[in-house]
Scaffold this active site. Structure first.
Site, PDB file in Angstrom:
ATOM      1  N   SER A   1       0.796  -1.232   0.000  1.00 58.94           N
ATOM      2  CA  SER A   1       0.000   0.000   0.000  1.00 58.94           C
ATOM      3  C   SER A   1       0.821   1.271   0.000  1.00 58.94           C
ATOM      4  CB  SER A   1      -0.959  -0.009   1.184  1.00 58.94           C
ATOM      5  OG  SER A   1      -0.274  -0.227   2.393  1.00 58.94           O
TER       6      SER A   1
ATOM      7  N   HIS B   1      -4.874  -3.323  -3.095  1.00 59.53           N
ATOM      8  CA  HIS B   1      -4.339  -2.411  -4.113  1.00 59.53           C
ATOM      9  C   HIS B   1      -4.010  -3.117  -5.425  1.00 59.53           C
ATOM     10  CE1 HIS B   1      -3.952   0.840  -1.126  1.00 59.53           C
ATOM     11  NE2 HIS B   1      -3.695  -0.158  -0.293  1.00 59.53           N
TER      12      HIS B   1
ATOM     13  N   LYS C   1     -11.537   0.736  -2.778  1.00 62.27           N
ATOM     14  CA  LYS C   1     -10.548   1.331  -3.678  1.00 62.27           C
ATOM     15  C   LYS C   1     -11.080   1.258  -5.114  1.00 62.27           C
ATOM     16  CE  LYS C   1      -7.340  -0.009  -0.110  1.00 62.27           C
ATOM     17  NZ  LYS C   1      -7.434   1.147   0.754  1.00 62.27           N
TER      18      LYS C   1
HETATM   19  N1  PMP Z   1      -5.463  -3.956   3.250  1.00 62.15           N
HETATM   20  C1  PMP Z   1      -4.696  -3.028   2.661  1.00 62.15           C
HETATM   21  C2  PMP Z   1      -3.427  -3.454   1.996  1.00 62.15           C
HETATM   22  C3  PMP Z   1      -5.087  -1.685   2.684  1.00 62.15           C
HETATM   23  O1  PMP Z   1      -4.320  -0.751   2.109  1.00 62.15           O
HETATM   24  C4  PMP Z   1      -6.292  -1.330   3.330  1.00 62.15           C
HETATM   25  C5  PMP Z   1      -6.798   0.101   3.373  1.00 62.15           C
HETATM   26  N2  PMP Z   1      -5.906   1.100   3.242  1.00 62.15           N
HETATM   27  C6  PMP Z   1      -7.045  -2.320   3.932  1.00 62.15           C
HETATM   28  C7  PMP Z   1      -6.615  -3.626   3.869  1.00 62.15           C
HETATM   29  C8  PMP Z   1      -8.320  -1.991   4.645  1.00 62.15           C
HETATM   30  O2  PMP Z   1      -9.329  -1.731   3.739  1.00 62.15           O
HETATM   31  P1  PMP Z   1     -10.551  -0.775   4.045  1.00 62.15           P
HETATM   32  O3  PMP Z   1     -10.060   0.630   4.039  1.00 62.15           O
HETATM   33  O4  PMP Z   1     -11.468  -1.065   2.919  1.00 62.15           O
HETATM   34  O5  PMP Z   1     -11.099  -1.168   5.365  1.00 62.15           O
END
Ligand code: PMP
Length: 382
Positions: free
Chosen positions: A171, A199, A230
């Protein structure tokens, strides 16, 4: 630290948005180019997605008022799960209320006492928290370092339950996991694999099918986790796996069973977005094109872009020191560009970054404008 940053006028969080999540936004009264959203395909403002959400509210109301387990399952949830499983080429999917909750719910349900989780150091916070919630022992390996992973696997009993968990596309850095090697090690040491493709979905792989598809390894990965927040322009998360694993989680995962399901509007938006991705794979190709374009433009302008083997739409550049990073983010914001700071503990203290992220709907013109501002601002930094 937050109070000090506020006093110094460089506090970068909780900026107020007064418009749609699009390539340009109105934030705190002014136009800003949005280079810090995870809306990778730009679908949060797609008329079909918005219309689907409105229609769902009209039909089902605003909330589900219960868990999937009990009164909270709509036909829409089931449709989304079936179509997503089909898209990914996995046997079954179950949805959770958020991506974060998906990791909590999956990991805590499947990794138990006397078992081991092998976790890339740069995995997302929700993976770490899922590990903490499970009774298994968590062992971290150095980021994308397959020698380190193997040395850790080697020390564990061959017959013990082991789960290797990695982000598909990381991320903060935009790096892609070394999935071919991970899958090989998993076979050699009798481990299962789980990829967090928050991602990767809609971003890489055939028509946006994610990291496993990118490497042609969909049949070798045991669990794919992802999010609707996303590329899928909504809120919620999911797990894709063999049906018996999904069924097990649906009956044993506390974050799944004891939490209300995705709202009708959220579910309908994700489903509409998924159908657009299936129908228009060119959006994913456009995102890849723009990712290469922005990376090259930033490099041409002498900006210290972090190296990454493949052009994902996450393109961070170094600002190095903590305060310098906050000052840079503030200056960019004032000049009309929104980016996200990456600070410790997400990074080493001397390797702070500003993370830019793209949408398929950005134009070359708007990216040129942003690069010009970034180049100007970074030259003015101490
Ligand atoms: N896994 C990863 C790699 C993320 O980047 C994120 C959110 N930034 C999440 C899980 C969590 O997802 P959400 O924001 O939809 O709760």
């Amino acid at each position: 630290a937050a109070e000090e940053a506020i006093k110094a006028g460089i506090y970068p969080y909780f900026h107020e948005l007064e418009s749609k999540q699009d390539i340009e936004v109105i934030m705190e009264g002014k136009r800003r180019i949005m280079l810090g959203s995870n809306n990778y395909l730009g679908l949060t403002v797609h008329p079909e997605v918005m219309e689907a959400a409105i229609k769902a509210i009209e039909k089902y109301g605003t909330g589900c008022s219960g868990s999937r387990f009990l009164n909270g399952t709509l036909d829409l949830h089931n449709e989304l799960e079936v179509e997503l499983a089909d898209f990914l080429g996995m046997e079954a999917v179950t949805t959770f209320s958020t991506g974060f909750q998906s990791n909590l719910g999956i990991i805590s349900a499947i990794a138990g006492r006397h078992e081991y989780i092998l976790c890339d150091r740069e995995n997302h916070a929700s993976i770490y928290d899922g590990c903490r919630l499970s009774y298994a022992e968590t062992i971290r390996y150095r980021h994308n370092d397959m020698d380190d992973l193997e040395s850790k696997l080697k020390k564990l009993p061959l017959e013990a339950g082991k789960l290797i968990i990695t982000d598909g596309v990381f991320s903060m850095s935009g790096d892609i996991a070394k999935l071919p090697e991970i899958v090989e090690l998993a076979e050699k040491y009798n481990a299962a694999t789980m990829v967090d493709d928050a991602h990767g979905l809609g971003v890489i792989g055939e028509g946006g099918r994610g990291t496993a598809s990118h490497f042609g390894l969909t049949d070798k990965v045991d669990i794919i986790m992802g999010t609707f927040s996303k590329s899928l322009a909504s809120l919620g998360g999911f797990m894709a796996a063999k049906k018996y694993i999904v069924d097990y989680v649906r009956h044993n995962s506390r974050p799944f069973i004891f939490s209300a399901s995705i709202t009708p509007a959220g579910c309908a938006a994700a489903l509409a977005a998924l159908r657009i991705i299936k129908r228009e794979p060119e959006r994913v190709a456009r995102l890849t094109h723009l990712s290469k374009y922005l990376r090259e433009k930033l490099m041409e302008n002498g900006i210290a872009v972090r190296e990454s083997g493949y052009s994902t739409p996450i393109i961070p550049f170094y600002t190095y020191e903590h305060t310098r990073t906050l000052v840079a983010a503030k200056m960019l914001f004032e000049e009309g560009v929104y980016v996200n700071p990456v600070l410790p503990p997400a990074t080493a203290p001397t390797e702070c970054l500003l993370r830019t992220s793209l949408m398929a709907t950005h134009t070359e013109e708007i990216l040129d404008e942003a690069v010009e501002i970034i180049a100007r601002v970074t030259k003015q930094l101490p």
